[in-house]
Design a protein around this motif. Structure first.
Motif, PDB file in Angstrom:
ATOM      1  N   ILE A  50      68.766   8.097  66.814  1.00  0.00           N
ATOM      2  CA  ILE A  50      67.493   8.796  66.604  1.00  0.00           C
ATOM      3  C   ILE A  50      67.582  10.237  67.103  1.00  0.00           C
ATOM      4  O   ILE A  50      67.139  11.165  66.429  1.00  0.00           O
ATOM      5  CB  ILE A  50      66.338   8.029  67.269  1.00  0.00           C
ATOM      6  CG1 ILE A  50      66.114   6.702  66.525  1.00  0.00           C
ATOM      7  CG2 ILE A  50      65.060   8.863  67.313  1.00  0.00           C
ATOM      8  CD1 ILE A  50      65.151   5.752  67.214  1.00  0.00           C
ATOM      9  N   GLU A  51      68.162  10.451  68.281  1.00  0.00           N
ATOM     10  CA  GLU A  51      68.309  11.804  68.828  1.00  0.00           C
ATOM     11  C   GLU A  51      69.133  12.683  67.896  1.00  0.00           C
ATOM     12  O   GLU A  51      68.775  13.838  67.636  1.00  0.00           O
ATOM     13  CB  GLU A  51      68.963  11.748  70.209  1.00  0.00           C
ATOM     14  CG  GLU A  51      68.077  11.192  71.290  1.00  0.00           C
ATOM     15  CD  GLU A  51      68.827  10.952  72.601  1.00  0.00           C
ATOM     16  OE1 GLU A  51      70.025  11.317  72.707  1.00  0.00           O
ATOM     17  OE2 GLU A  51      68.214  10.381  73.523  1.00  0.00           O
ATOM     18  N   GLN A  54      67.170  13.563  64.764  1.00  0.00           N
ATOM     19  CA  GLN A  54      66.171  14.589  65.066  1.00  0.00           C
ATOM     20  C   GLN A  54      66.820  15.965  65.146  1.00  0.00           C
ATOM     21  O   GLN A  54      66.303  16.931  64.604  1.00  0.00           O
ATOM     22  CB  GLN A  54      65.454  14.269  66.382  1.00  0.00           C
ATOM     23  CG  GLN A  54      64.504  13.104  66.276  1.00  0.00           C
ATOM     24  CD  GLN A  54      63.941  12.662  67.618  1.00  0.00           C
ATOM     25  OE1 GLN A  54      64.580  12.831  68.654  1.00  0.00           O
ATOM     26  NE2 GLN A  54      62.753  12.081  67.581  1.00  0.00           N
ATOM     27  N   GLU A  55      67.959  16.048  65.822  1.00  0.00           N
ATOM     28  CA  GLU A  55      68.670  17.321  65.965  1.00  0.00           C
ATOM     29  C   GLU A  55      69.095  17.881  64.606  1.00  0.00           C
ATOM     30  O   GLU A  55      69.091  19.094  64.401  1.00  0.00           O
ATOM     31  CB  GLU A  55      69.906  17.150  66.855  1.00  0.00           C
ATOM     32  CG  GLU A  55      69.582  16.918  68.303  1.00  0.00           C
ATOM     33  CD  GLU A  55      70.797  16.542  69.134  1.00  0.00           C
ATOM     34  OE1 GLU A  55      71.944  16.585  68.617  1.00  0.00           O
ATOM     35  OE2 GLU A  55      70.611  16.204  70.319  1.00  0.00           O
ATOM     36  N   GLY A  57      67.570  17.219  61.766  1.00  0.00           N
ATOM     37  CA  GLY A  57      66.414  17.298  60.876  1.00  0.00           C
ATOM     38  C   GLY A  57      66.411  16.232  59.798  1.00  0.00           C
ATOM     39  O   GLY A  57      65.836  16.421  58.730  1.00  0.00           O
ATOM     40  N   ARG A  58      67.032  15.097  60.080  1.00  0.00           N
ATOM     41  CA  ARG A  58      67.105  14.009  59.104  1.00  0.00           C
ATOM     42  C   ARG A  58      65.941  13.031  59.280  1.00  0.00           C
ATOM     43  O   ARG A  58      65.354  12.918  60.352  1.00  0.00           O
ATOM     44  CB  ARG A  58      68.426  13.265  59.237  1.00  0.00           C
ATOM     45  CG  ARG A  58      69.592  14.146  58.857  1.00  0.00           C
ATOM     46  CD  ARG A  58      70.865  13.375  58.746  1.00  0.00           C
ATOM     47  NE  ARG A  58      71.941  14.267  58.314  1.00  0.00           N
ATOM     48  CZ  ARG A  58      73.203  14.011  58.511  1.00  0.00           C
ATOM     49  NH1 ARG A  58      73.583  12.915  59.136  1.00  0.00           N
ATOM     50  NH2 ARG A  58      74.119  14.860  58.091  1.00  0.00           N
ATOM     51  N   HIS A  59      65.669  12.310  58.205  1.00  0.00           N
ATOM     52  CA  HIS A  59      64.599  11.306  58.201  1.00  0.00           C
ATOM     53  C   HIS A  59      64.956  10.150  59.143  1.00  0.00           C
ATOM     54  O   HIS A  59      66.082   9.663  59.149  1.00  0.00           O
ATOM     55  CB  HIS A  59      64.413  10.776  56.782  1.00  0.00           C
ATOM     56  CG  HIS A  59      63.496   9.601  56.704  1.00  0.00           C
ATOM     57  ND1 HIS A  59      62.136   9.703  56.882  1.00  0.00           N
ATOM     58  CD2 HIS A  59      63.752   8.289  56.487  1.00  0.00           C
ATOM     59  CE1 HIS A  59      61.590   8.507  56.768  1.00  0.00           C
ATOM     60  NE2 HIS A  59      62.539   7.628  56.526  1.00  0.00           N
ATOM     61  N   ILE A  60      63.971   9.714  59.917  1.00  0.00           N
ATOM     62  CA  ILE A  60      64.133   8.550  60.795  1.00  0.00           C
ATOM     63  C   ILE A  60      63.251   7.441  60.243  1.00  0.00           C
ATOM     64  O   ILE A  60      62.022   7.575  60.221  1.00  0.00           O
ATOM     65  CB  ILE A  60      63.741   8.882  62.249  1.00  0.00           C
ATOM     66  CG1 ILE A  60      64.629  10.014  62.770  1.00  0.00           C
ATOM     67  CG2 ILE A  60      63.845   7.637  63.128  1.00  0.00           C
ATOM     68  CD1 ILE A  60      64.177  10.597  64.074  1.00  0.00           C
TER      69      ILE A  60
END
Length: 70
Positions: A50-51, A54-55, A57-60
Motif C-alpha cells: 500500500i505504501e 501510494q508513493e 500514485g497507483r490505485h489501491i
C-alpha cells in the motif's frame, strides 16, 4: 492493519514453507516457516504494498472481504 484484505495461507512442498497470498493486491505474497509467521509477514507486505502504491500514485483496491469459498 487498517484494511482487511483476504489472506490465503497454504503449505508449499516445493518451497518448504507456508505461503500467504493476498489476491486483491497483485503480486502481494509472503512466506514463513510457520503458519503464524507467514501471516505476520503478509501483514507487513500488505502495508509495504500500500505504501509503495501510494508513493507511485497507483490505485489501491478496496478490501472486499471474503473472496473465495472452500
Amino acid at each position: 492493519m487498517a484494511a482487511k484484505y483476504e489472506i490465503i495461507i497454504y503449505w508449499s512442498e516445493e518451497d518448504n514453507a507456508y505461503l500467504a497470498e493476498v489476491p486483491e493486491l497483485p503480486g502481494c505474497m509472503a512466506d514463513g516457516a510457520s503458519y503464524q509467521q507467514a501471516l505476520q509477514n503478509a501483514e507487513v507486505v500488505i502495508r509495504e504494498w500500500i505504501e509503495t502504491a501510494q508513493e507511485l500514485g497507483r490505485h489501491i483496491p478496496e478490501a472486499r472481504g471474503k473472496l473465495m469459498y472452500a
